[in-house]
Design a protein around this motif. Structure first.
Motif, mmCIF file in Angstrom:
data_model
loop_
_atom_site.group_PDB
_atom_site.id
_atom_site.type_symbol
_atom_site.label_atom_id
_atom_site.label_comp_id
_atom_site.label_asym_id
_atom_site.label_seq_id
_atom_site.Cartn_x
_atom_site.Cartn_y
_atom_site.Cartn_z
ATOM 1 N N TRP A 226 -64.402 12.309 8.840
ATOM 2 C CA TRP A 226 -63.981 12.292 7.438
ATOM 3 C C TRP A 226 -62.595 12.903 7.252
ATOM 4 O O TRP A 226 -61.897 12.589 6.270
ATOM 5 C CB TRP A 226 -64.989 13.044 6.564
ATOM 6 C CG TRP A 226 -66.049 12.170 5.965
ATOM 7 C CD1 TRP A 226 -67.315 11.977 6.425
ATOM 8 C CD2 TRP A 226 -65.937 11.367 4.783
ATOM 9 N NE1 TRP A 226 -68.005 11.102 5.623
ATOM 10 C CE2 TRP A 226 -67.183 10.718 4.592
ATOM 11 C CE3 TRP A 226 -64.919 11.129 3.872
ATOM 12 C CZ2 TRP A 226 -67.415 9.849 3.535
ATOM 13 C CZ3 TRP A 226 -65.157 10.260 2.803
ATOM 14 C CH2 TRP A 226 -66.389 9.639 2.649
ATOM 15 N N LYS A 227 -62.173 13.781 8.155
ATOM 16 C CA LYS A 227 -60.839 14.366 8.058
ATOM 17 C C LYS A 227 -59.746 13.321 8.300
ATOM 18 O O LYS A 227 -58.598 13.512 7.903
ATOM 19 C CB LYS A 227 -60.679 15.501 9.067
ATOM 20 C CG LYS A 227 -61.596 16.688 8.824
ATOM 21 C CD LYS A 227 -61.437 17.724 9.918
ATOM 22 C CE LYS A 227 -62.386 18.900 9.717
ATOM 23 N NZ LYS A 227 -62.275 19.893 10.821
ATOM 24 N N PRO B 109 -62.349 7.853 5.562
ATOM 25 C CA PRO B 109 -63.691 7.855 4.955
ATOM 26 C C PRO B 109 -64.701 7.131 5.843
ATOM 27 O O PRO B 109 -64.395 6.093 6.438
ATOM 28 C CB PRO B 109 -63.477 7.118 3.632
ATOM 29 C CG PRO B 109 -62.030 7.295 3.316
ATOM 30 C CD PRO B 109 -61.328 7.303 4.641
ATOM 31 N N VAL B 110 -65.890 7.683 5.936
ATOM 32 C CA VAL B 110 -66.974 7.061 6.702
ATOM 33 C C VAL B 110 -67.711 6.106 5.779
ATOM 34 O O VAL B 110 -68.317 6.523 4.792
ATOM 35 C CB VAL B 110 -67.929 8.129 7.262
ATOM 36 C CG1 VAL B 110 -69.132 7.461 7.938
ATOM 37 C CG2 VAL B 110 -67.200 9.037 8.241
ATOM 38 N N CYS C 245 -66.260 2.597 9.884
ATOM 39 C CA CYS C 245 -65.274 2.995 8.879
ATOM 40 C C CYS C 245 -64.431 1.784 8.497
ATOM 41 O O CYS C 245 -63.912 1.077 9.379
ATOM 42 C CB CYS C 245 -64.352 4.092 9.419
ATOM 43 S SG CYS C 245 -65.222 5.555 10.034
#
Length: 448
Positions: A117-118, A121-122, A133
């Motif tokens: 997520w860093k 976005p998943v 993703c």
């Protein structure tokens, strides 16, 4: 400008060629990450003495069980998920066996998803070791997508663990991205671009495509399709007819790189199974284990807000590879006590089947499944809740309230804080939460 040509006198006019099928733009839209030998890699991360050595993860320390994961080093000996422990020992004399710790695998999974997520976005967590993703418009050119994949892989190794390698696939749709992630293992990175499709896939096998198993491969072969090339050379409609079912041509378009919307899915069953240790394969340990599995399934049913209309008891005997199963209709319920009563009515049939076998009752695996589930919507209080507790009309209302109270106590004070019936005395295997393919337990399940 050359003059238009006309057909010779007496000849038939030429039929126009059918126009080539026009595809919409097919940029790189999906990044699919598959962690390599996940359970075994987590164990190698947690136990440095296992690193670089052939390791399998098994549910119990017994030759009669099977590997649920194999390290990269073990796979070089032909050992994989599903290999019996006795066979793994024969293939590799130095094989190391470590018991499964499913709670640790969920902890690492949560940390890995947080790391991804860093970077991006998943879109969907596909399983305990697979994540999909969707690439944004500023990420879907070749250079940007590849750089993103390298950052994610490096971030997992640096912040989660150096043993946690992954293979990444990048493609115009999710199916192809997953297919690409399977090609180069371990620690791979494969990209399928629209201009390479579908011919880039022609060296792969039909069974490499998610959704094609032995039955579908046989069905396609009966229609003259033996490989991916022959499937893609059909017209979409004809390929769909070969596949069968509604929207049978979806696969044809996806293999050509079209990003079709996902078809919605819905849970249809909730259940648990357990491989019994060799000393606990008799009648009474099996009965107690089945009751425990039923209680776990009922707890999940309530937590997800479902009711069930069918209970299935199933198992495998030591001398038989086929499944034994029996089922019973339920009133639409999520009550542990109603489910246990239904299980008790089925168990004599399993007992009779076991006693009839040579050597008596020896069950290797037992499972309980709640099927025909439906969402609980617009629930209101029972009109019979104020009646005497022993009144048949009030009994299920009271026992359902008791089931929910047990859920809250176990969540607060830990697994087995309160239960129905015996849980110890050496008669029952420890029934912990397991990670099924495609289903990741919530942390609360480890307290059931």
């Amino acid at each position: 400008m050359p003059a238009a040509t006309c057909p010779a006198p007496g000849s038939l006019p030429l039929e126009p060629r059918p126009p080539l099928l026009a595809f919409p733009p097919r940029p790189l839209r999906w990044l699919f990450l598959d962690l390599n030998s996940y359970f075994a890699s987590v164990e190698q991360q947690l136990q440095p003495e296992l690193r670089g050595r052939p390791v399998i993860v098994a549910p119990v320390d017994a030759d009669t069980t099977v590997a649920i994961a194999a390290s990269v080093e073990a796979k070089r000996y032909g050992i994989s998920t599903g290999t019996p422990v006795w066979e793994a020992k024969r293939k590799c004399r130095d094989i190391l066996i470590t018991p499964a710790r499913h709670e640790k695998y969920v902890e690492f999974h949560d940390a890995i998803v947080a790391e991804i997520w860093k970077h991006i976005p998943v879109t969907q967590v596909c399983s305990i070791d697979e994540v999909a993703c969707r690439l944004l418009d500023n990420e879907n050119n070749m250079e940007a997508a590849v750089a993103l994949a390298h950052r994610i892989k490096a971030g997992i190794r640096a912040r989660i663990g150096e043993c946690l390698t992954s293979s990444v696939g990048i493609a115009p749709n999710r199916l192809l991205a997953k297919l690409a992630s399977d090609i180069q293992k371990p620690d791979g990175l494969i990209v399928f671009t629209a201009d390479e499709l579908p011919h880039r896939l022609f060296d792969l096998k039909l069974r490499d495509i998610a959704g094609i198993g032995a039955k579908m491969e046989h069905r396609l072969a009966q229609d003259g399709i033996l490989d991916i090339r022959q499937y893609c050379e059909r017209r979409p409609r004809d390929a769909g007819t070969s596949w069968g079912g509604v929207n049978g041509d979806r696969l044809w378009y996806m293999l050509h790189g079209v990003d079709l919307p996902e078809k919605p899915t819905q849970s249809r069953t909730i259940g648990h199974s357990h491989v019994l240790s060799p000393a606990k394969r008799g009648l009474e340990p099996t009965r107690l284990t089945a009751r425990r599995l039923a209680l776990k399934a009922a707890s999940r049913l309530r937590r997800k807000g479902y009711r069930s209309r069918l209970l299935v008891l199933h198992g495998k005997f030591e001398d038989d590879k086929s499944n034994w199963r029996a089922s019973i209709k339920l009133p639409s319920t999520q009550d542990s006590f109603v489910i246990l009563a239904a299980l008790d009515s089925l168990f004599p049939r399993l007992a009779d089947a076991g006693r009839a076998r040579t050597g008596g009752f020896r069950l290797r695996m037992v499972g309980v499944t709640l099927a025909e589930i439906e969402a609980v919507e617009g629930e209101q209080g029972s009109l019979f809740g104020a009646l005497d507790p022993d009144d048949p009309l009030a009994r299920e209302t009271r026992t359902l309230a008791l089931s929910r109270a047990m859920d809250r106590l176990n969540e607060k004070f830990g697994r087995h804080a309160v239960s129905v019936g015996p849980m110890g005395g050496g008669r029952i295997d420890r029934v912990g939460t397991k990670i099924a393919f495609g289903r990741i337990p919530e942390m609360s399940e480890f307290h059931e």
